[in-house]
Motif scaffolding. Structure first.
Motif, PDB file in Angstrom:
ATOM      1  N   PHE A 276       6.487 -38.294  66.479  1.00  0.00           N
ATOM      2  CA  PHE A 276       7.289 -36.946  65.619  1.00  0.00           C
ATOM      3  C   PHE A 276       8.227 -37.093  64.473  1.00  0.00           C
ATOM      4  O   PHE A 276       7.896 -36.681  63.481  1.00  0.00           O
ATOM      5  N   ARG A 277       8.813 -38.446  64.485  1.00  0.00           N
ATOM      6  CA  ARG A 277       9.502 -38.566  63.092  1.00  0.00           C
ATOM      7  C   ARG A 277       8.778 -38.939  62.162  1.00  0.00           C
ATOM      8  O   ARG A 277       9.199 -38.756  60.750  1.00  0.00           O
ATOM      9  N   LYS A 278       7.468 -39.414  62.093  1.00  0.00           N
ATOM     10  CA  LYS A 278       6.513 -39.723  61.038  1.00  0.00           C
ATOM     11  C   LYS A 278       5.716 -38.234  60.646  1.00  0.00           C
ATOM     12  O   LYS A 278       5.245 -38.554  59.622  1.00  0.00           O
ATOM     13  N   MET A 279       5.689 -37.361  61.354  1.00  0.00           N
ATOM     14  CA  MET A 279       5.128 -36.000  61.069  1.00  0.00           C
ATOM     15  C   MET A 279       5.688 -35.372  59.910  1.00  0.00           C
ATOM     16  O   MET A 279       7.080 -35.366  59.594  1.00  0.00           O
ATOM     17  N   ASN A 280       4.781 -34.929  58.857  1.00  0.00           N
ATOM     18  CA  ASN A 280       5.455 -33.903  57.890  1.00  0.00           C
ATOM     19  C   ASN A 280       5.490 -32.465  58.489  1.00  0.00           C
ATOM     20  O   ASN A 280       5.464 -32.347  59.848  1.00  0.00           O
ATOM     21  N   LYS A 281       6.133 -31.510  58.011  1.00  0.00           N
ATOM     22  CA  LYS A 281       6.538 -30.222  58.264  1.00  0.00           C
ATOM     23  C   LYS A 281       5.353 -29.575  59.015  1.00  0.00           C
ATOM     24  O   LYS A 281       5.607 -28.931  60.152  1.00  0.00           O
ATOM     25  N   GLN A 282       4.169 -29.543  58.349  1.00  0.00           N
ATOM     26  CA  GLN A 282       3.020 -28.911  59.088  1.00  0.00           C
ATOM     27  C   GLN A 282       2.374 -29.717  60.298  1.00  0.00           C
ATOM     28  O   GLN A 282       2.017 -28.880  61.394  1.00  0.00           O
ATOM     29  N   GLU A 283       2.532 -30.796  60.396  1.00  0.00           N
ATOM     30  CA  GLU A 283       2.116 -31.586  61.574  1.00  0.00           C
ATOM     31  C   GLU A 283       3.024 -31.198  62.683  1.00  0.00           C
ATOM     32  O   GLU A 283       2.818 -31.163  63.815  1.00  0.00           O
ATOM     33  N   LYS A 284       4.557 -31.093  62.375  1.00  0.00           N
ATOM     34  CA  LYS A 284       5.463 -30.550  63.511  1.00  0.00           C
ATOM     35  C   LYS A 284       5.059 -29.393  63.969  1.00  0.00           C
ATOM     36  O   LYS A 284       5.608 -29.040  65.315  1.00  0.00           O
ATOM     37  N   LEU A 285       4.774 -28.399  63.102  1.00  0.00           N
ATOM     38  CA  LEU A 285       4.505 -27.064  63.721  1.00  0.00           C
ATOM     39  C   LEU A 285       3.324 -27.131  64.476  1.00  0.00           C
ATOM     40  O   LEU A 285       3.328 -26.337  65.503  1.00  0.00           O
ATOM     41  N   ILE A 286       2.542 -27.744  64.392  1.00  0.00           N
ATOM     42  CA  ILE A 286       1.156 -27.999  65.307  1.00  0.00           C
ATOM     43  C   ILE A 286       1.556 -28.610  66.475  1.00  0.00           C
ATOM     44  O   ILE A 286       1.134 -28.182  67.612  1.00  0.00           O
ATOM     45  N   PHE A 287       2.677 -29.640  66.569  1.00  0.00           N
ATOM     46  CA  PHE A 287       3.269 -30.070  67.509  1.00  0.00           C
ATOM     47  C   PHE A 287       3.723 -29.065  68.420  1.00  0.00           C
ATOM     48  O   PHE A 287       3.546 -28.996  69.873  1.00  0.00           O
ATOM     49  N   PHE A 288       4.709 -28.372  67.797  1.00  0.00           N
ATOM     50  CA  PHE A 288       5.418 -27.514  68.779  1.00  0.00           C
ATOM     51  C   PHE A 288       4.440 -26.261  69.372  1.00  0.00           C
ATOM     52  O   PHE A 288       4.664 -25.353  70.147  1.00  0.00           O
ATOM     53  N   TYR A 289       3.208 -26.134  68.318  1.00  0.00           N
ATOM     54  CA  TYR A 289       2.170 -25.164  68.637  1.00  0.00           C
ATOM     55  C   TYR A 289       1.553 -25.477  69.949  1.00  0.00           C
ATOM     56  O   TYR A 289       1.632 -24.710  70.994  1.00  0.00           O
ATOM     57  N   VAL A 290       1.229 -26.776  70.396  1.00  0.00           N
ATOM     58  CA  VAL A 290       0.614 -27.133  71.447  1.00  0.00           C
ATOM     59  C   VAL A 290       1.625 -27.232  72.524  1.00  0.00           C
ATOM     60  O   VAL A 290       1.316 -26.907  73.778  1.00  0.00           O
ATOM     61  N   VAL A 291       2.794 -27.548  72.472  1.00  0.00           N
ATOM     62  CA  VAL A 291       3.922 -27.443  73.264  1.00  0.00           C
ATOM     63  C   VAL A 291       3.937 -26.205  74.086  1.00  0.00           C
ATOM     64  O   VAL A 291       4.007 -25.625  75.067  1.00  0.00           O
TER      65      VAL A 291
ATOM     66  N   ILE B 141       0.998 -12.518  74.970  1.00  0.00           N
ATOM     67  CA  ILE B 141       2.295 -12.946  74.206  1.00  0.00           C
ATOM     68  C   ILE B 141       1.826 -14.125  73.492  1.00  0.00           C
ATOM     69  O   ILE B 141       2.198 -14.520  72.278  1.00  0.00           O
ATOM     70  N   LEU B 142       1.181 -15.120  74.336  1.00  0.00           N
ATOM     71  CA  LEU B 142       0.673 -16.596  73.599  1.00  0.00           C
ATOM     72  C   LEU B 142      -0.052 -16.340  72.457  1.00  0.00           C
ATOM     73  O   LEU B 142      -0.056 -16.975  71.540  1.00  0.00           O
ATOM     74  N   MET B 143      -1.244 -15.092  72.611  1.00  0.00           N
ATOM     75  CA  MET B 143      -1.904 -15.140  71.498  1.00  0.00           C
ATOM     76  C   MET B 143      -1.287 -14.503  70.167  1.00  0.00           C
ATOM     77  O   MET B 143      -1.408 -15.043  69.036  1.00  0.00           O
ATOM     78  N   GLY B 144      -0.167 -13.758  70.298  1.00  0.00           N
ATOM     79  CA  GLY B 144       0.613 -13.273  69.116  1.00  0.00           C
ATOM     80  C   GLY B 144       1.417 -14.597  68.675  1.00  0.00           C
ATOM     81  O   GLY B 144       1.701 -14.839  67.435  1.00  0.00           O
ATOM     82  N   LEU B 145       1.911 -15.398  69.505  1.00  0.00           N
ATOM     83  CA  LEU B 145       2.627 -16.667  68.910  1.00  0.00           C
ATOM     84  C   LEU B 145       1.708 -17.539  68.140  1.00  0.00           C
ATOM     85  O   LEU B 145       1.977 -18.246  67.131  1.00  0.00           O
ATOM     86  N   GLU B 146       0.403 -17.683  68.911  1.00  0.00           N
ATOM     87  CA  GLU B 146      -0.506 -18.779  68.250  1.00  0.00           C
ATOM     88  C   GLU B 146      -0.911 -18.037  66.751  1.00  0.00           C
ATOM     89  O   GLU B 146      -1.046 -18.963  65.913  1.00  0.00           O
ATOM     90  N   VAL B 147      -1.116 -16.990  66.462  1.00  0.00           N
ATOM     91  CA  VAL B 147      -1.499 -16.409  65.269  1.00  0.00           C
ATOM     92  C   VAL B 147      -0.075 -16.736  64.423  1.00  0.00           C
ATOM     93  O   VAL B 147      -0.456 -17.058  63.122  1.00  0.00           O
ATOM     94  N   LEU B 148       0.985 -16.384  64.667  1.00  0.00           N
ATOM     95  CA  LEU B 148       2.288 -16.941  64.056  1.00  0.00           C
ATOM     96  C   LEU B 148       2.145 -18.269  63.631  1.00  0.00           C
ATOM     97  O   LEU B 148       2.428 -18.783  62.525  1.00  0.00           O
ATOM     98  N   TYR B 149       2.156 -19.089  64.598  1.00  0.00           N
ATOM     99  CA  TYR B 149       2.045 -20.540  64.313  1.00  0.00           C
ATOM    100  C   TYR B 149       0.916 -21.000  63.142  1.00  0.00           C
ATOM    101  O   TYR B 149       1.170 -21.666  62.149  1.00  0.00           O
ATOM    102  N   LEU B 150      -0.138 -20.514  63.780  1.00  0.00           N
ATOM    103  CA  LEU B 150      -1.540 -20.939  62.631  1.00  0.00           C
ATOM    104  C   LEU B 150      -1.219 -20.326  61.372  1.00  0.00           C
ATOM    105  O   LEU B 150      -1.555 -20.955  60.182  1.00  0.00           O
ATOM    106  N   ILE B 151      -0.767 -19.273  61.328  1.00  0.00           N
ATOM    107  CA  ILE B 151      -0.255 -18.584  59.761  1.00  0.00           C
ATOM    108  C   ILE B 151       0.683 -19.437  59.011  1.00  0.00           C
ATOM    109  O   ILE B 151       0.458 -19.718  57.896  1.00  0.00           O
ATOM    110  N   GLY B 152       1.819 -19.850  59.860  1.00  0.00           N
ATOM    111  CA  GLY B 152       2.786 -20.822  59.195  1.00  0.00           C
ATOM    112  C   GLY B 152       2.004 -22.025  58.775  1.00  0.00           C
ATOM    113  O   GLY B 152       2.541 -22.697  57.949  1.00  0.00           O
ATOM    114  N   TYR B 153       1.370 -22.635  59.651  1.00  0.00           N
ATOM    115  CA  TYR B 153       0.621 -23.999  59.485  1.00  0.00           C
ATOM    116  C   TYR B 153      -0.321 -23.829  58.063  1.00  0.00           C
ATOM    117  O   TYR B 153      -0.334 -24.480  57.183  1.00  0.00           O
TER     118      TYR B 153
END
Length: 210
Positions: free
Chosen positions: A25-40, A65-77
């Motif tokens: 996690f500490r070696k991840m950049n911003k977008q990789e951390k976003l994907i990590f939280f997306y998977v969580v 609800i998850l579908m809406g959050l997925e769209v937000l995560y992926l748009i952010g990524y």
């Protein structure tokens, strides 16, 4: 006990991504951390949905609800990895239109039915922008060394792969409901595991970063 069995049976690929991602996690950049939280987030909502299913309760609202959050995560990524400002502009406009359409859909059809039509829309336009990234955006000398390439490839396989089967589900649901549910669950699960396998490979590529 039944819930734990389901988690380890159906979520093993998600758990693998999280277990590999935690020490990196500490070696991840911003977008990789976003994907990590997306998977969580996916794991948390799947556990919530499974617990309701075990109790015999309607869990469709959980996945809506998850579908809406997925769209937000992926748009952010995608905002982080897309190279051209015009692509980012059209991505964000598409996101606004999608959520505007979603609000109207919820108003007319309620919140406790499965929003597969919305999922078809989101899968279509998000997969297009992931494809644009792979064609025009990736800059690694060695393609396989880029975590973003693996994450984008996994997203395209999952989003594009589910489109025909979601359409088939909508066609069969009123005629052969058991077959529709079986096909959807089996194929969707297989594509999901494949996506998380590619994300896992992407996270492992972080180890190669200097």
């Amino acid at each position: 006990m039944q819930l734990l069995e389901r988690i380890f049976s159906y979520e093993f690929s998600v758990l693998a991504v999280i277990l590999v991602g935690l020490p990196l996690f500490r070696k991840m950049n911003k977008q990789e951390k976003l994907i990590f939280f997306y998977v969580v987030t996916i794991l948390a909502f799947d556990v919530w949905g499974m617990s309701l299913a075990i109790e015999g309760k309607n869990n469709w609202h959980v996945y809506n609800i998850l579908m809406g959050l997925e769209v937000l995560y992926l748009i952010g990524y995608l905002n982080q990895i897309l190279k051209y400002k015009k692509q980012i502009k059209y991505l964000n406009i598409s996101g606004v239109l999608f959520f505007t359409y979603s609000i109207g859909h919820i108003y007319y059809f309620g919140f406790n039915s499965l929003f597969l039509s919305l999922s078809l829309v989101s899968s279509s336009y998000l997969s297009l922008f992931f494809l644009l990234y792979l064609i025009y955006g990736q800059t690694e000398i060695k393609w396989i060394n880029s975590p973003d390439n693996w994450i984008a490839l996994g997203s395209i396989f999952y989003l594009c792969g589910t489109i025909p089967f979601q359409a088939l589900f909508l066609y069969l649901i009123d005629k052969k409901q058991d077959l529709a549910v079986m096909l959807f669950q089996t194929i969707n699960m297989g594509l999901s595991h494949f996506r998380f396998l590619l994300i896992l490979i992407g996270f492992l590529m972080i180890l190669k970063r200097k």
